[in-house]
Design a protein around this motif. Structure first.
Motif, PDB file in Angstrom:
ATOM      1  N   GLU A 178       0.830  -1.206   0.000  1.00  0.00           N
ATOM      2  CA  GLU A 178       0.000   0.000   0.000  1.00  0.00           C
ATOM      3  C   GLU A 178       0.868   1.260   0.000  1.00  0.00           C
ATOM      4  OE1 GLU A 178      -3.298   2.338   2.784  1.00  0.00           O
ATOM      5  OE2 GLU A 178      -2.399   0.456   3.470  1.00  0.00           O
ATOM      6  N   ARG A 204       1.321   4.198  -2.916  1.00  0.00           N
ATOM      7  CA  ARG A 204       1.168   5.626  -2.665  1.00  0.00           C
ATOM      8  C   ARG A 204       2.432   6.407  -3.020  1.00  0.00           C
ATOM      9  NH1 ARG A 204      -3.518   6.817  -0.471  1.00  0.00           N
ATOM     10  NH2 ARG A 204      -2.875   8.957   0.010  1.00  0.00           N
ATOM     11  N   GLY A 215       1.263   2.271  -9.056  1.00  0.00           N
ATOM     12  CA  GLY A 215       1.159   3.677  -8.687  1.00  0.00           C
ATOM     13  C   GLY A 215       1.609   4.600  -9.804  1.00  0.00           C
ATOM     14  N   MET A 268       1.550  11.957  -0.153  1.00  0.00           N
ATOM     15  CA  MET A 268       1.105  10.631   0.268  1.00  0.00           C
ATOM     16  C   MET A 268       0.023  10.721   1.329  1.00  0.00           C
ATOM     17  SD  MET A 268       4.779   8.620   0.392  1.00  0.00           S
ATOM     18  CE  MET A 268       4.102   7.128   1.137  1.00  0.00           C
TER      19      MET A 268
END
Length: 450
Positions: free
Chosen positions: A24, A28, A67, A135
């Motif tokens: 995760e 980001r 991302g 972020m």
């Protein structure tokens, strides 16, 4: 946003699949860095991504790709590649950003993310803080439309490119023919490129640590475990041993007798050789506060300066750029040769040592000790909670040590930027006193951390 939530002294680092080294967070990072480095120019934007051989690289890499591509950036995947190779390829491919997935010399269960700007230099603190700020925001409105998603592709010749770049740094008039070289690649990022470069330059190569399985990087091999290199040098009667770390941005060397040569001695050897050949820029060398007093004295005898910086190759590189230096590094073996690279490169540093070895008629053992080191002791104290450096007892122990060592010695106590450690170092001309004050300060730190 002034406090760092993700980035440490060398990018983001931690235990894989545990915050902050999760898929995760990697996703980001890709979204935030993609937004920050995507200009308004009507063109395709690109990021290059390299990695070492850790199992968790298979988790982190696709998350970063997701991302960046969802932010509208094309991705070029380099595969296993030394950190300095990623910096080189970032510039060579005219990318907007470079990413290295590695935890360097840490155990295989850790991983990390290092970012490079389009110039191939590690991002500044300010840029990293900008990424952190993004972020922490919702990035959904910055997603690229379906028609502008990025594409990902592998760069099949990336390793061959790095090998050719490395070989070009070795003097053309010389060859490694006749040298038997042990190269320990730590089962890491350089497991293919380092032996190939040395072989193509003419050496007889004895490779160690070139069978990565995702879980054996740095395991009883590489620059942090020189015993494997030493054993191979003695077994095969090699002329020199070279050991890299997991991402190949640092090295250790041993002579033909198996005696280890640290980064300070390597910098002294290269500095002396370059100064004699009028190649040393800036009138000296940049090193950190951890470098031995003996190096400073060695350079001073040659009318050269030693510029000291905070720990970390990024601090060293920044000072090198400011002062026009082309040689700098750390006692740990991060050696920066800015004529060739924008960050530490173990293989390139080794090639400069090999050039001195090959050009002369003396064995490595005659070159290994350029200066007599001042007695120095370093002790690492692991802690799990609290702020031991804020303890009055620790401060008093440090002040007492500084008073007893006097002007001819120094004390350095600092927190590691990558591990939960307090590093206690002292040096001076009285070895017994140096050892005593380090033990006393370390003891005070342990009590404060209990």
């Amino acid at each position: 946003m002034s406090k760092r939530a993700f980035f440490g002294t060398d990018g983001i680092r931690g235990e894989a699949n545990t915050h902050p080294m999760t898929a995760e967070v990697a996703l980001r990072v890709g979204l935030a860095a993609g937004r920050l480095f995507r200009s308004r120019e009507e063109r395709r934007h690109m990021v290059v991504i390299g990695k070492d051989t850790r199992l968790s690289g298979y988790m982190v890499e696709p998350a970063l790709v997701a991302g960046f591509t969802s932010a509208g950036m094309d991705v070029r995947l380099l595969g296993p590649m030394p950190t300095p190779g990623v910096a080189m390829m970032t510039r060579s491919l005219r990318a907007d950003l470079g990413v290295m997935i590695s935890a360097s010399h840490n155990p295989w269960t850790d991983n990390g993310i290092k970012l490079f700007g389009p110039d191939g230099y590690k991002l500044s603190d300010a840029r990293e803080l900008e990424i952190e700020a993004l972020m922490g925001q919702s990035l959904s409105e910055d997603l690229a439309p379906a028609t502008a998603l990025g594409r990902a592709a592998r760069v099949d010749d990336s390793q061959a490119r790095y090998v050719e770049i490395a070989k070009a740094t070795f003097p053309r008039r010389l060859s490694l023919s006749g040298l038997r070289i042990v190269i320990d690649c730590a089962n890491g990022a350089a497991y293919k490129v380092a032996p190939a470069a040395l072989y193509e330059l003419g050496a007889e190569v004895i490779p160690v640590g070139v069978a990565p399985n995702g879980m054996n990087i740095n395991e009883e091999c590489g620059s942090t475990h020189p015993e494997a290199m030493i054993k191979a040098v003695k077994e095969y009667r090699a002329d020199i041993g070279i050991a890299l770390d997991g991402d190949a941005d640092r090295l250790a060397i041993c002579d033909e007798k198996g005696r280890v040569v640290d980064g300070d001695q390597i910098m002294a050897l290269i500095a002396d050789n370059w100064a004699r050949r009028n190649r040393l820029a800036g009138g000296g060398v940049v090193a950190t506060v951890m470098s031995n007093l003996g190096l400073e004295r060695f350079l001073g005898e040659r009318n050269l300066r030693l510029e000291r910086t905070a720990v970390g190759d990024r601090s060293v590189m920044m000072r090198m750029r400011e002062g026009g230096y082309n040689l700098g590094g750390e006692a740990s073996g991060h050696i920066i040769l800015s004529d060739f690279s924008t960050t530490g490169d173990g293989l390139l540093a080794a090639l400069q040592v090999l050039a001195v070895l090959k050009a002369g008629d003396r064995p490595m053992s005659a070159l290994a000790r350029q200066f007599e080191p001042a007695p120095q002791k370093l002790e690492n104290v692991r802690f799990t909670s609290g702020k031991p450096l804020e303890s009055e007892a620790v401060k008093a122990a440090i002040a007492d040590a500084e008073h007893r060592l006097g002007a001819g010695g120094r004390v350095l106590v600092r927190a590691s930027g990558t591990e939960p450690l307090i590093r206690v170092m002292a040096e001076g001309d009285d070895e017994t006193l140096v050892s005593q004050v380090v033990s006393e300060i370390a003891g005070a730190v342990r009590k404060a951390a209990a």
